[in-house]
Design a protein around this motif. Structure first.
Motif, PDB file in Angstrom:
ATOM      1  N   THR A   1       0.830  -1.209   0.000  1.00 11.41           N
ATOM      2  CA  THR A   1       0.000   0.000   0.000  1.00 11.41           C
ATOM      3  C   THR A   1       0.864   1.259   0.000  1.00 11.41           C
ATOM      4  O   THR A   1       0.462   2.282  -0.559  1.00 11.41           O
ATOM      5  N   GLN A   2       2.063   1.174   0.577  1.00 15.01           N
ATOM      6  CA  GLN A   2       2.987   2.304   0.505  1.00 15.01           C
ATOM      7  C   GLN A   2       3.392   2.552  -0.947  1.00 15.01           C
ATOM      8  O   GLN A   2       3.455   3.691  -1.408  1.00 15.01           O
TER       9      GLN A   2
ATOM     10  N   GLY B   1       0.583   4.180  -2.666  1.00 14.78           N
ATOM     11  CA  GLY B   1       0.519   5.588  -2.280  1.00 14.78           C
ATOM     12  C   GLY B   1       1.522   6.435  -3.043  1.00 14.78           C
ATOM     13  O   GLY B   1       1.202   7.550  -3.482  1.00 14.78           O
ATOM     14  N   LYS B   2       2.723   5.922  -3.221  1.00 14.56           N
ATOM     15  CA  LYS B   2       3.748   6.656  -3.975  1.00 14.56           C
ATOM     16  C   LYS B   2       3.334   6.819  -5.433  1.00 14.56           C
ATOM     17  O   LYS B   2       3.491   7.891  -6.021  1.00 14.56           O
TER      18      LYS B   2
ATOM     19  N   LYS C   1       0.287   6.809  -6.616  1.00 13.16           N
ATOM     20  CA  LYS C   1      -0.821   7.764  -6.664  1.00 13.16           C
ATOM     21  C   LYS C   1      -0.303   9.194  -6.563  1.00 13.16           C
ATOM     22  O   LYS C   1      -0.761  10.081  -7.288  1.00 13.16           O
TER      23      LYS C   1
ATOM     24  N   PRO D   1      -5.999   9.974  -2.925  1.00 15.25           N
ATOM     25  CA  PRO D   1      -5.487   8.999  -1.957  1.00 15.25           C
ATOM     26  C   PRO D   1      -6.452   7.853  -1.668  1.00 15.25           C
ATOM     27  O   PRO D   1      -6.034   6.785  -1.247  1.00 15.25           O
ATOM     28  N   SER D   2      -7.742   8.073  -1.909  1.00 17.03           N
ATOM     29  CA  SER D   2      -8.695   6.987  -1.666  1.00 17.03           C
ATOM     30  C   SER D   2      -9.425   6.644  -2.951  1.00 17.03           C
ATOM     31  O   SER D   2      -9.527   7.458  -3.877  1.00 17.03           O
TER      32      SER D   2
ATOM     33  N   HIS E   1      -1.563   7.227   5.099  1.00 17.79           N
ATOM     34  CA  HIS E   1      -0.227   7.100   4.506  1.00 17.79           C
ATOM     35  C   HIS E   1      -0.203   7.706   3.113  1.00 17.79           C
ATOM     36  O   HIS E   1       0.754   8.398   2.746  1.00 17.79           O
ATOM     37  N   HIS E   2      -1.249   7.465   2.324  1.00 15.90           N
ATOM     38  CA  HIS E   2      -1.305   8.007   0.965  1.00 15.90           C
ATOM     39  C   HIS E   2      -1.328   9.532   0.995  1.00 15.90           C
ATOM     40  O   HIS E   2      -0.670  10.177   0.166  1.00 15.90           O
ATOM     41  N   LYS E   3      -2.054  10.099   1.935  1.00 16.35           N
ATOM     42  CA  LYS E   3      -2.123  11.555   2.041  1.00 16.35           C
ATOM     43  C   LYS E   3      -0.751  12.120   2.389  1.00 16.35           C
ATOM     44  O   LYS E   3      -0.362  13.179   1.878  1.00 16.35           O
TER      45      LYS E   3
ATOM     46  N   HIS F   1       2.095  10.921   1.457  1.00 19.31           N
ATOM     47  CA  HIS F   1       2.900  10.889   0.231  1.00 19.31           C
ATOM     48  C   HIS F   1       2.573  12.069  -0.676  1.00 19.31           C
ATOM     49  O   HIS F   1       3.425  12.502  -1.445  1.00 19.31           O
ATOM     50  N   GLN F   2       1.351  12.559  -0.598  1.00 19.30           N
ATOM     51  CA  GLN F   2       0.943  13.630  -1.484  1.00 19.30           C
ATOM     52  C   GLN F   2       1.322  15.014  -0.950  1.00 19.30           C
ATOM     53  O   GLN F   2       1.174  15.993  -1.650  1.00 19.30           O
TER      54      GLN F   2
END
Length: 98
Positions: A37-38, A41-42, A44, A51-52, A92-94, A96-97
């Protein structure tokens, strides 16, 4: 200690050993899942994707509920567990952004 008490203690120890082994499997499996998932996220973040993904999340919840039923696990528990994981992944995705 009676024979029954000794047998109960032996069974308890066996169950606890299995529980400990399964807990370790869960932790390592979650660790592996979060590595993927990391990476998502990167990707994305690199491609300006949100992020979702509500459609995928809904499909995953439905899939997990079905798996839970087949595994004789409470589907509501499985859904709550996945929602918890999804919320963590989105955080985590947020990051990365940013």
């Amino acid at each position: 200690m009676t024979d029954q008490s000794a047998r109960a203690a032996e069974l308890l120890a066996e169950h606890r050993k299995s529980i400990d082994r399964l807990d370790a499997i869960l932790v390592y499996t979650l660790g592996e899942r979060f590595k993927h998932t990391q990476a998502v996220g990167k990707l994305k973040a690199e491609h300006a994707l949100p992020p979702s993904d509500p459609a995928r999340e809904a499909a995953q919840i439905t899939r997990l509920e079905d798996l839970a039923k087949r595994a004789d696990l409470d589907p509501e528990f499985a859904k709550n567990f996945l929602n918890f994981i999804i919320a963590e992944v989105i955080q985590h995705h947020k990051k990365h952004q940013e």
